[in-house]
Design a protein around this motif. Structure first.
Motif, PDB file in Angstrom:
ATOM      1  N   GLN A 179       3.068  -9.422  -3.958  1.00 18.19           N
ATOM      2  CA  GLN A 179       3.980  -8.886  -4.968  1.00 18.19           C
ATOM      3  C   GLN A 179       4.136  -7.376  -4.840  1.00 18.19           C
ATOM      4  O   GLN A 179       5.250  -6.843  -4.970  1.00 18.19           O
ATOM      5  CB  GLN A 179       3.475  -9.251  -6.361  1.00 18.19           C
ATOM      6  CG  GLN A 179       3.577 -10.724  -6.689  1.00 18.19           C
ATOM      7  CD  GLN A 179       2.792 -11.115  -7.920  1.00 18.19           C
ATOM      8  OE1 GLN A 179       2.426 -10.267  -8.737  1.00 18.19           O
ATOM      9  NE2 GLN A 179       2.496 -12.401  -8.065  1.00 18.19           N
ATOM     10  N   ALA A 180       3.031  -6.684  -4.556  1.00 20.14           N
ATOM     11  CA  ALA A 180       3.098  -5.231  -4.389  1.00 20.14           C
ATOM     12  C   ALA A 180       3.931  -4.852  -3.174  1.00 20.14           C
ATOM     13  O   ALA A 180       4.705  -3.888  -3.205  1.00 20.14           O
ATOM     14  CB  ALA A 180       1.688  -4.654  -4.277  1.00 20.14           C
ATOM     15  N   ALA A 181       3.776  -5.619  -2.089  1.00 16.12           N
ATOM     16  CA  ALA A 181       4.565  -5.351  -0.884  1.00 16.12           C
ATOM     17  C   ALA A 181       6.043  -5.624  -1.132  1.00 16.12           C
ATOM     18  O   ALA A 181       6.913  -4.843  -0.712  1.00 16.12           O
ATOM     19  CB  ALA A 181       4.045  -6.204   0.269  1.00 16.12           C
TER      20      ALA A 181
ATOM     21  N   PRO B 255      -7.593  -2.317  -6.132  1.00 19.31           N
ATOM     22  CA  PRO B 255      -6.530  -3.134  -6.723  1.00 19.31           C
ATOM     23  C   PRO B 255      -5.424  -3.367  -5.699  1.00 19.31           C
ATOM     24  O   PRO B 255      -5.198  -2.538  -4.810  1.00 19.31           O
ATOM     25  CB  PRO B 255      -6.029  -2.278  -7.891  1.00 19.31           C
ATOM     26  CG  PRO B 255      -7.116  -1.288  -8.154  1.00 19.31           C
ATOM     27  CD  PRO B 255      -7.791  -1.043  -6.840  1.00 19.31           C
ATOM     28  N   ALA B 256      -4.732  -4.478  -5.826  1.00 19.90           N
ATOM     29  CA  ALA B 256      -3.738  -4.862  -4.819  1.00 19.90           C
ATOM     30  C   ALA B 256      -2.672  -3.790  -4.615  1.00 19.90           C
ATOM     31  O   ALA B 256      -2.308  -3.467  -3.477  1.00 19.90           O
ATOM     32  CB  ALA B 256      -3.093  -6.185  -5.219  1.00 19.90           C
ATOM     33  N   HIS B 257      -2.152  -3.213  -5.711  1.00 18.69           N
ATOM     34  CA  HIS B 257      -1.081  -2.237  -5.564  1.00 18.69           C
ATOM     35  C   HIS B 257      -1.555  -0.992  -4.827  1.00 18.69           C
ATOM     36  O   HIS B 257      -0.823  -0.422  -4.015  1.00 18.69           O
ATOM     37  CB  HIS B 257      -0.509  -1.850  -6.935  1.00 18.69           C
ATOM     38  CG  HIS B 257      -1.457  -1.079  -7.798  1.00 18.69           C
ATOM     39  ND1 HIS B 257      -2.424  -1.675  -8.579  1.00 18.69           N
ATOM     40  CD2 HIS B 257      -1.598   0.268  -7.996  1.00 18.69           C
ATOM     41  CE1 HIS B 257      -3.105  -0.751  -9.229  1.00 18.69           C
ATOM     42  NE2 HIS B 257      -2.642   0.440  -8.888  1.00 18.69           N
ATOM     43  N   GLU B 258      -2.814  -0.591  -5.082  1.00 17.52           N
ATOM     44  CA  GLU B 258      -3.358   0.578  -4.384  1.00 17.52           C
ATOM     45  C   GLU B 258      -3.568   0.273  -2.908  1.00 17.52           C
ATOM     46  O   GLU B 258      -3.248   1.100  -2.035  1.00 17.52           O
ATOM     47  CB  GLU B 258      -4.685   1.000  -5.014  1.00 17.52           C
ATOM     48  CG  GLU B 258      -5.369   2.164  -4.284  1.00 17.52           C
ATOM     49  CD  GLU B 258      -6.776   2.443  -4.773  1.00 17.52           C
ATOM     50  OE1 GLU B 258      -7.546   3.069  -4.008  1.00 17.52           O
ATOM     51  OE2 GLU B 258      -7.119   2.038  -5.890  1.00 17.52           O
ATOM     52  N   LEU B 259      -4.113  -0.902  -2.615  1.00 13.48           N
ATOM     53  CA  LEU B 259      -4.350  -1.283  -1.225  1.00 13.48           C
ATOM     54  C   LEU B 259      -3.045  -1.281  -0.440  1.00 13.48           C
ATOM     55  O   LEU B 259      -2.974  -0.731   0.673  1.00 13.48           O
ATOM     56  CB  LEU B 259      -4.999  -2.663  -1.171  1.00 13.48           C
ATOM     57  CG  LEU B 259      -5.316  -3.197   0.234  1.00 13.48           C
ATOM     58  CD1 LEU B 259      -6.379  -2.336   0.905  1.00 13.48           C
ATOM     59  CD2 LEU B 259      -5.764  -4.649   0.163  1.00 13.48           C
TER      60      LEU B 259
ATOM     61  N   ILE C 148     -13.155   2.264   2.036  1.00 10.97           N
ATOM     62  CA  ILE C 148     -11.721   2.101   2.247  1.00 10.97           C
ATOM     63  C   ILE C 148     -11.136   3.333   2.927  1.00 10.97           C
ATOM     64  O   ILE C 148     -10.243   3.224   3.764  1.00 10.97           O
ATOM     65  CB  ILE C 148     -10.994   1.784   0.922  1.00 10.97           C
ATOM     66  CG1 ILE C 148      -9.530   1.409   1.211  1.00 10.97           C
ATOM     67  CG2 ILE C 148     -11.109   2.939  -0.067  1.00 10.97           C
ATOM     68  CD1 ILE C 148      -8.787   0.881  -0.015  1.00 10.97           C
ATOM     69  N   ASP C 149     -11.670   4.518   2.610  1.00 12.19           N
ATOM     70  CA  ASP C 149     -11.189   5.740   3.255  1.00 12.19           C
ATOM     71  C   ASP C 149     -11.496   5.711   4.752  1.00 12.19           C
ATOM     72  O   ASP C 149     -10.659   6.115   5.575  1.00 12.19           O
ATOM     73  CB  ASP C 149     -11.824   6.968   2.622  1.00 12.19           C
ATOM     74  CG  ASP C 149     -11.358   7.212   1.197  1.00 12.19           C
ATOM     75  OD1 ASP C 149     -10.259   6.741   0.838  1.00 12.19           O
ATOM     76  OD2 ASP C 149     -12.086   7.875   0.446  1.00 12.19           O
TER      77      ASP C 149
END
Length: 253
Positions: free
Chosen positions: A137-139, A93-97, A63-64
């Motif tokens: 939801q995170a967005a 996790p979605a919020h981190e992404l 991911i980095d």
């Protein structure tokens, strides 16, 4: 242009009534070149990005690694909305992404249902839709109209499904219900299947096309006539440039 404005601009471009073409780039040079050619939004493909870094697609990047490439492209074209292919999410996790994507400057994201880091397994319908919904939801919580492009690889899984079209529709409808803003059924086999998908889904549908030939989906005029909302190039733009580059330098051997 701030990131929220870029995101809303990208979302609006999906709903103009015309086919949106998002050329698929892989570095700052390709991004600037495409913007100079007159395009107002771009997408970053994981395959060409990995190739440009000397790494493998299918989660050969971390991911980095992927976000480093995304950041370089977005920094090169700071006023242009950019969507990024993040494969299956690299286990984040979605919020981190979402937090890290927005920090890198992207305002759209492709998420596929093949998890290459887990043996290439295909997420089931609910699992994929739940991840797509969590990203949305995170967005929303961040106040950004992130354009979530939900991808399914059903048509790539030969023999796994008795009715691949029905399976793709089920998956994409579940993602729409969860909050995706575009659907990306990869390798749709023919125009009749594409038309069935367009008829079954409420939101925009993304197809991949070769910028030189239109294959496998069709020419821009043909895709417009079908009512396709969004076209990207995947790894095909980079691949089409390779013979031209080789021919250009061959005379200097």
């Amino acid at each position: 242009m701030d990131i929220a404005t870029r995101a809303t601009t990208l979302l609006d471009l999906h709903h103009t009534g015309s086919t949106l073409v998002l050329p698929t780039v892989w570095d700052a040079w390709s991004a600037r070149t495409v913007v100079d050619a007159g395009f107002s939004a771009l997408t970053i493909g994981s395959h060409p990005l990995a190739d440009s870094r000397g790494q493998a697609d299918n989660e050969g990047m971390t991911i980095d690694d992927a976000l480093d490439g995304v950041r370089r492209v977005c920094s090169a074209v700071p006023d242009v909305p950019v969507s990024a292919d993040m494969e299956s999410g690299y286990g984040a996790p979605a919020h981190e992404l979402v937090e890290r994507l927005l920090e890198a400057g992207a305002v759209g994201v492709n998420i596929e249902d093949t998890v290459h880091s887990e043996g290439g397994r295909l997420r089931d319908v609910e699992e994929h839709a739940d991840y797509i919904g969590a990203i949305r939801q995170a967005a929303d919580a961040a106040g950004v109209d992130l354009v979530v492009n939900a991808r399914t690889d059903v048509f790539m899984k030969d023999g796994q499904f008795d009715d691949p079209l029905a399976e793709a529709i089920t998956r994409m409808q579940a993602c729409e219900a969860a909050g995706s803003r575009s659907s990306y059924p990869v390798r749709v086999p023919d125009a009749s299947t594409l038309k069935a998908l367009l008829d079954a889904l409420d939101g925009p549908v993304n197809v991949t096309a070769n910028p030189r030939s239109g294959a496998p989906s069709g020419s821009l005029d043909e895709l417009r006539a079908l009512g396709v909302h969004r076209v990207t190039f995947g790894p095909l733009l980079m691949k089409e440039l390779a013979p031209d580059l080789a021919a250009l330098v061959a005379a200097w051997k």
